[in-house]
Design a protein around this motif. Sequence first.
Motif, PDB file in Angstrom:
ATOM      1  N   SER A  82      57.652 -11.783 -62.591  1.00 51.79           N
ATOM      2  CA  SER A  82      58.508 -11.759 -61.160  1.00 51.79           C
ATOM      3  C   SER A  82      57.681 -10.840 -60.026  1.00 51.79           C
ATOM      4  CB  SER A  82      59.607 -11.327 -61.851  1.00 51.79           C
ATOM      5  OG  SER A  82      59.246 -10.801 -62.365  1.00 51.79           O
ATOM      6  N   GLU A  83      58.101 -10.972 -58.697  1.00 51.82           N
ATOM      7  CA  GLU A  83      57.318 -10.138 -58.263  1.00 51.82           C
ATOM      8  C   GLU A  83      58.428  -8.165 -57.928  1.00 51.82           C
ATOM      9  OE1 GLU A  83      55.860 -11.178 -54.072  1.00 51.82           O
ATOM     10  OE2 GLU A  83      58.424 -11.329 -53.774  1.00 51.82           O
ATOM     11  N   PRO A  84      58.067  -7.476 -57.720  1.00 48.40           N
ATOM     12  CA  PRO A  84      58.581  -6.277 -56.992  1.00 48.40           C
ATOM     13  C   PRO A  84      59.913  -5.917 -56.617  1.00 48.40           C
ATOM     14  CG  PRO A  84      56.250  -5.138 -57.385  1.00 48.40           C
ATOM     15  CD  PRO A  84      56.755  -6.841 -57.619  1.00 48.40           C
ATOM     16  N   VAL A  85      60.990  -5.643 -56.053  1.00 48.35           N
ATOM     17  CA  VAL A  85      62.067  -6.196 -55.886  1.00 48.35           C
ATOM     18  C   VAL A  85      61.874  -5.571 -54.409  1.00 48.35           C
ATOM     19  CG1 VAL A  85      64.420  -5.612 -54.738  1.00 48.35           C
ATOM     20  CG2 VAL A  85      63.980  -6.152 -57.114  1.00 48.35           C
ATOM     21  N   SER A  86      60.486  -4.745 -54.016  1.00 43.58           N
ATOM     22  CA  SER A  86      60.206  -3.857 -52.409  1.00 43.58           C
ATOM     23  C   SER A  86      59.606  -4.515 -51.822  1.00 43.58           C
ATOM     24  CB  SER A  86      59.042  -2.923 -53.348  1.00 43.58           C
ATOM     25  OG  SER A  86      58.220  -2.697 -53.703  1.00 43.58           O
ATOM     26  N   PHE A  87      59.030  -5.912 -52.485  1.00 43.51           N
ATOM     27  CA  PHE A  87      57.702  -6.704 -51.661  1.00 43.51           C
ATOM     28  C   PHE A  87      59.377  -7.565 -51.249  1.00 43.51           C
ATOM     29  CE2 PHE A  87      54.660  -7.066 -54.825  1.00 43.51           C
ATOM     30  CZ  PHE A  87      54.020  -5.779 -54.401  1.00 43.51           C
ATOM     31  N   GLN A  88      60.483  -7.827 -52.254  1.00 36.73           N
ATOM     32  CA  GLN A  88      60.966  -9.042 -51.551  1.00 36.73           C
ATOM     33  C   GLN A  88      62.221  -8.380 -49.854  1.00 36.73           C
ATOM     34  OE1 GLN A  88      63.511 -10.743 -54.655  1.00 36.73           O
ATOM     35  NE2 GLN A  88      62.018 -10.571 -55.560  1.00 36.73           N
ATOM     36  N   LEU A  89      61.991  -7.393 -50.500  1.00 33.61           N
ATOM     37  CA  LEU A  89      62.894  -6.592 -49.211  1.00 33.61           C
ATOM     38  C   LEU A  89      62.103  -5.953 -48.294  1.00 33.61           C
ATOM     39  CD1 LEU A  89      64.761  -3.346 -51.893  1.00 33.61           C
ATOM     40  CD2 LEU A  89      66.470  -5.332 -50.348  1.00 33.61           C
ATOM     41  N   ALA A  90      60.831  -5.235 -48.235  1.00 32.43           N
ATOM     42  CA  ALA A  90      60.241  -5.327 -47.070  1.00 32.43           C
ATOM     43  C   ALA A  90      59.774  -7.099 -46.082  1.00 32.43           C
ATOM     44  CB  ALA A  90      58.576  -5.384 -47.484  1.00 32.43           C
ATOM     45  N   ARG A  91      59.661  -8.165 -46.910  1.00 32.51           N
ATOM     46  CA  ARG A  91      59.726  -8.896 -46.571  1.00 32.51           C
ATOM     47  C   ARG A  91      61.157  -9.060 -45.763  1.00 32.51           C
ATOM     48  NH1 ARG A  91      57.904 -12.522 -51.026  1.00 32.51           N
ATOM     49  NH2 ARG A  91      56.516 -11.193 -50.994  1.00 32.51           N
ATOM     50  N   GLU A  92      61.955  -9.375 -46.303  1.00 33.69           N
ATOM     51  CA  GLU A  92      63.108  -9.614 -46.091  1.00 33.69           C
ATOM     52  C   GLU A  92      63.596  -8.609 -44.313  1.00 33.69           C
ATOM     53  OE1 GLU A  92      66.867 -11.492 -46.247  1.00 33.69           O
ATOM     54  OE2 GLU A  92      64.803 -11.654 -46.842  1.00 33.69           O
ATOM     55  N   ARG A  93      63.374  -7.686 -44.632  1.00 32.51           N
ATOM     56  CA  ARG A  93      63.074  -6.827 -43.339  1.00 32.51           C
ATOM     57  C   ARG A  93      61.972  -7.198 -42.311  1.00 32.51           C
ATOM     58  NH1 ARG A  93      61.696  -0.785 -44.131  1.00 32.51           N
ATOM     59  NH2 ARG A  93      60.028  -1.486 -44.382  1.00 32.51           N
ATOM     60  N   ALA A  94      61.126  -7.262 -42.639  1.00 34.06           N
ATOM     61  CA  ALA A  94      60.094  -7.988 -41.715  1.00 34.06           C
ATOM     62  C   ALA A  94      60.631  -9.418 -41.012  1.00 34.06           C
ATOM     63  CB  ALA A  94      58.969  -8.512 -42.763  1.00 34.06           C
ATOM     64  N   LYS A  95      61.007  -9.963 -41.701  1.00 30.16           N
ATOM     65  CA  LYS A  95      61.758 -11.565 -41.000  1.00 30.16           C
ATOM     66  C   LYS A  95      62.773 -10.926 -40.125  1.00 30.16           C
ATOM     67  CE  LYS A  95      64.599 -15.429 -42.428  1.00 30.16           C
ATOM     68  NZ  LYS A  95      64.475 -16.330 -43.967  1.00 30.16           N
ATOM     69  N   TYR A  96      63.532  -9.913 -40.650  1.00 29.78           N
ATOM     70  CA  TYR A  96      64.823  -9.417 -39.603  1.00 29.78           C
ATOM     71  C   TYR A  96      64.523  -8.515 -38.582  1.00 29.78           C
ATOM     72  CZ  TYR A  96      68.014 -12.245 -42.815  1.00 29.78           C
ATOM     73  OH  TYR A  96      68.311 -13.217 -42.840  1.00 29.78           O
ATOM     74  N   THR A  97      63.439  -7.973 -38.494  1.00 30.82           N
ATOM     75  CA  THR A  97      62.959  -6.933 -37.114  1.00 30.82           C
ATOM     76  C   THR A  97      61.892  -6.892 -36.650  1.00 30.82           C
ATOM     77  OG1 THR A  97      61.708  -5.821 -39.189  1.00 30.82           O
ATOM     78  CG2 THR A  97      64.194  -4.639 -38.642  1.00 30.82           C
TER      79      THR A  97
END
Lengths: 606, 321
Positions: free
Chosen positions: A230-245
Amino acid sequence: MTVTLSGDLEVASQSVSCATCHCKNVLRSDNEKNRKRSNTVKGEREVQGHGESGVDTAVTMVGPVDADVDVVRFLGENSALLLAKPLDGRLRDVHSLYVMNKQKLPAPFDEFLECVRTISQVSGDAVVLVETRELQGTEWVIEFIDTFALQILEGQLLQDSGRGARVDCHDDTVDASDDDDAETLFDEQTPLLDRLMDALDFDKDARAADEYTAPLVKVLSAKLDHILQSEPVSFQLARERAKYTTRFEEYISVCGDPEHARLLTGLAYIVNNKVVSMQWSKLTKAEQHNPQFVQCLETHIHFIPNLKPQTDVTLGDCSYLDTCHKLNSCRYLHYLQYIPESALQLASERAAANTSAAVPPLYTHGYCCSVQCKEPLPPQWIQCDVRKFDFSVLGKFSVVVADPAWNIHMNLPYGTCNDVELLELPLDQLQDEGVLFLWVTGRALELGKESLAKWGYEVVNEVSWIKTNQLGRTIVTGRTGHWLNHSKEHLLVGVKAHPHWLNRHIDIDVIVSTTRETSRKPDELYGIIERLVGPHARKLEIFGRDHNIRPGWFTIGNQLTGTRIHELDVKERYREQVADQPRDPRDPRRDHRCGRPRDHRPFASN
Amino acid sequence: MSYDTKRNESKQENKTKHVSFKPLKEFYTNNYSDNYIHTGSFPQAHVTNVENTVEGYPKLQKLFQEKEKQIADYATKPYGCKVAIDEMVPTLKNWIKKDKITFDVVMIGCLTDNQFIYPLLTQLPLDKLISKPGFLFIWASVQKINELSRLLNNEIWAKKFRRSEELVFVPVDKDSPFYPGLDGDDNSVLEKMQWHCWMCITGTVRRSTDGHLIHCNVDTDLSIETKGACNGSVPPHLYKIAENFSTATRRLHIIPARTGWETPVRLRPGWVIMSPDVLINNFAPSSFKSELARVGCNIPLKSEIESLRPKSPVQKTEKLV
């Protein structure tokens, strides 16, 4: 020894026959010698042979306790794991694991210790316990476990207590769940294929056995596996943010239906190698034969064969396609891209709907504090001979991109920096911590890695740029490489120090993009970098050309036009430097040209 | 419902407003990296010639067909050699000394992490195992290749085995059996989505004159996973590149890793595959030698292939001669 190997050993140790077991005992004694055990104990082991003495003692033992059987079994089944790193047989940790595994009320450590001591005594040192003095007090360490003797002891204990389940010393520890499976396997009702597939379903046991019934090894390895996968949540958060910004650029998919291309040949009105219009009357007719053709035309990219009098369709496609210089005489097939204006409009509307930049993201890792109100700096650039430029003028950067002209062939028509000059560039001055992206070709791959190491970077990624042509295909023709054709280029990614502010793993290490002018690199990289370092990080491109200047970026290179600096401190330092050194009388654009390597282009169609 | 009305509307629009079909004037390209961020669709999935790399080039298609046929005709029967990792070097040394077997094409590694390539390379007399000229392919993760660089770049190594190309294999998505996962990915800043291969040549071959030994520029240095590639630790692309490049029939693949039951190691005609997990263990030196005697050590020249394959410009060689 690796973990897998020790795992194998353990399995082997549980399923050995009597003959091999003897060898094993001997082998173990050798190990003990290495461990410099006392002579008396070693002697005892050799006499013990097949562990008969252990059995005798076990038989004479009075009043076996349930917990003892559990401990004996636990030690026997997990011996390899307990003795290996990271446990190293430390009794306190073994105790914790035992408690975890059995899901019982935590028995006090003293009781456990006493229990292990008893086992050690009655089994004739099947478990060797050593006392050590450490800072926090006395510690006990298990130095050696004789699984075979423990198995016998366990069998004896069970027999005595009337449960009599496992007497046989040859028992290869098939547990109860496996027996159940074996029964269902021979169920005549299920078809043979299902039974075979069932036998092949290796995950079944893992799924069936819950955390408390499965053996400790399996539980721990499953847990470890899960953590590693499992990847760190920081990766997932950053990816999610990139998607919206990040702004969603319009996207039009490519139609892959050859029938559509054929239909379009008859429909399109082509003048001077350009699609001018469509013949509407035929369009409706085509739609009747091919439903959804018009809809596809409105929403997809199509490539219309550009048939000319000299075109010989049997030859196939031209290797150069839209970049062919002999469009009016080349006999190979060329194509024209057709996208209706409406399609682009539709795509940009869709993109706009998907971009919700108005909401400021709550996740701010790697961003500057004024991210919402701060405007990116306009493009800045300095025209200079990079080899002689004083990098201290520029300050420090979060990210640096360099596309040097590696001197791969000595006979290039334009001046290239030679390898030594490139290695001598003071690129180590530009960053205290950060990321450096270095484009390399062919032989320069090794040189690039060496240079990065010399400048204090660790190569952490290698990006592959998959070069595509007009039709979105990889480049396969011509002789673009010496031994094999080249359809990709490499970009080394080096990291210096420990930049914690990076937003890692948003993008992947593959770029798919169309080739453009000679040695011009894909713009996709800018987006990837901006997502990695955040919108306001200082970004530098070395050996840039006019098409490389961008808002938020600083570009230096000898082929740029003029100089523009907005940051006041850089402006000041640059002025001082220019004042110190009178301008080189020679025109740097002519003489110090540090040009670029020629892009590999197909030579000719085959 | 909405779909139908929309279609009708658009039809009417077509008849009345021709403007909507007016073509764009400038060449348009998609930004697949940006598209990945927003839709999760991988850039490599949008390459249009993944399934047939030579689509649109009839001559190259013919060349690939001809070569495939000829390679199949001159292939030894598939051999598997099931050997524990620790036993690999002794076994190979035995082949060299006792059985006098050498290979022209040696491939080491497969698409998995946790490979023991370094000890293999340092212990194995590779220059004796590979004949001259010979070809060496080492497949591993990018990180592993970087670690090996230190060994492979030292002078003794680099003199024997000249590095010639860097090959790349890209899996199509994360569900692929070849997706590298997060293994050994602690420091990377971008997510890993590729495997690399270090291709070396030992001995001398010239691409202009040695057409009986090598066929250059047939394949490219990039492979993208195709649909329906067998579940296993080695996609066929890896074998094909080596087969298309060298005409030699003595090919060995060493996999110094446990690959497990999830990704079995399958046999392939024309190859001896050594792995602790290979499905069939049928290698016997004598049988292999008799197979070699049957097919010969090199695939013979064939005029169809000679006329189709990319070659160095003719004028240049004439001048040299």
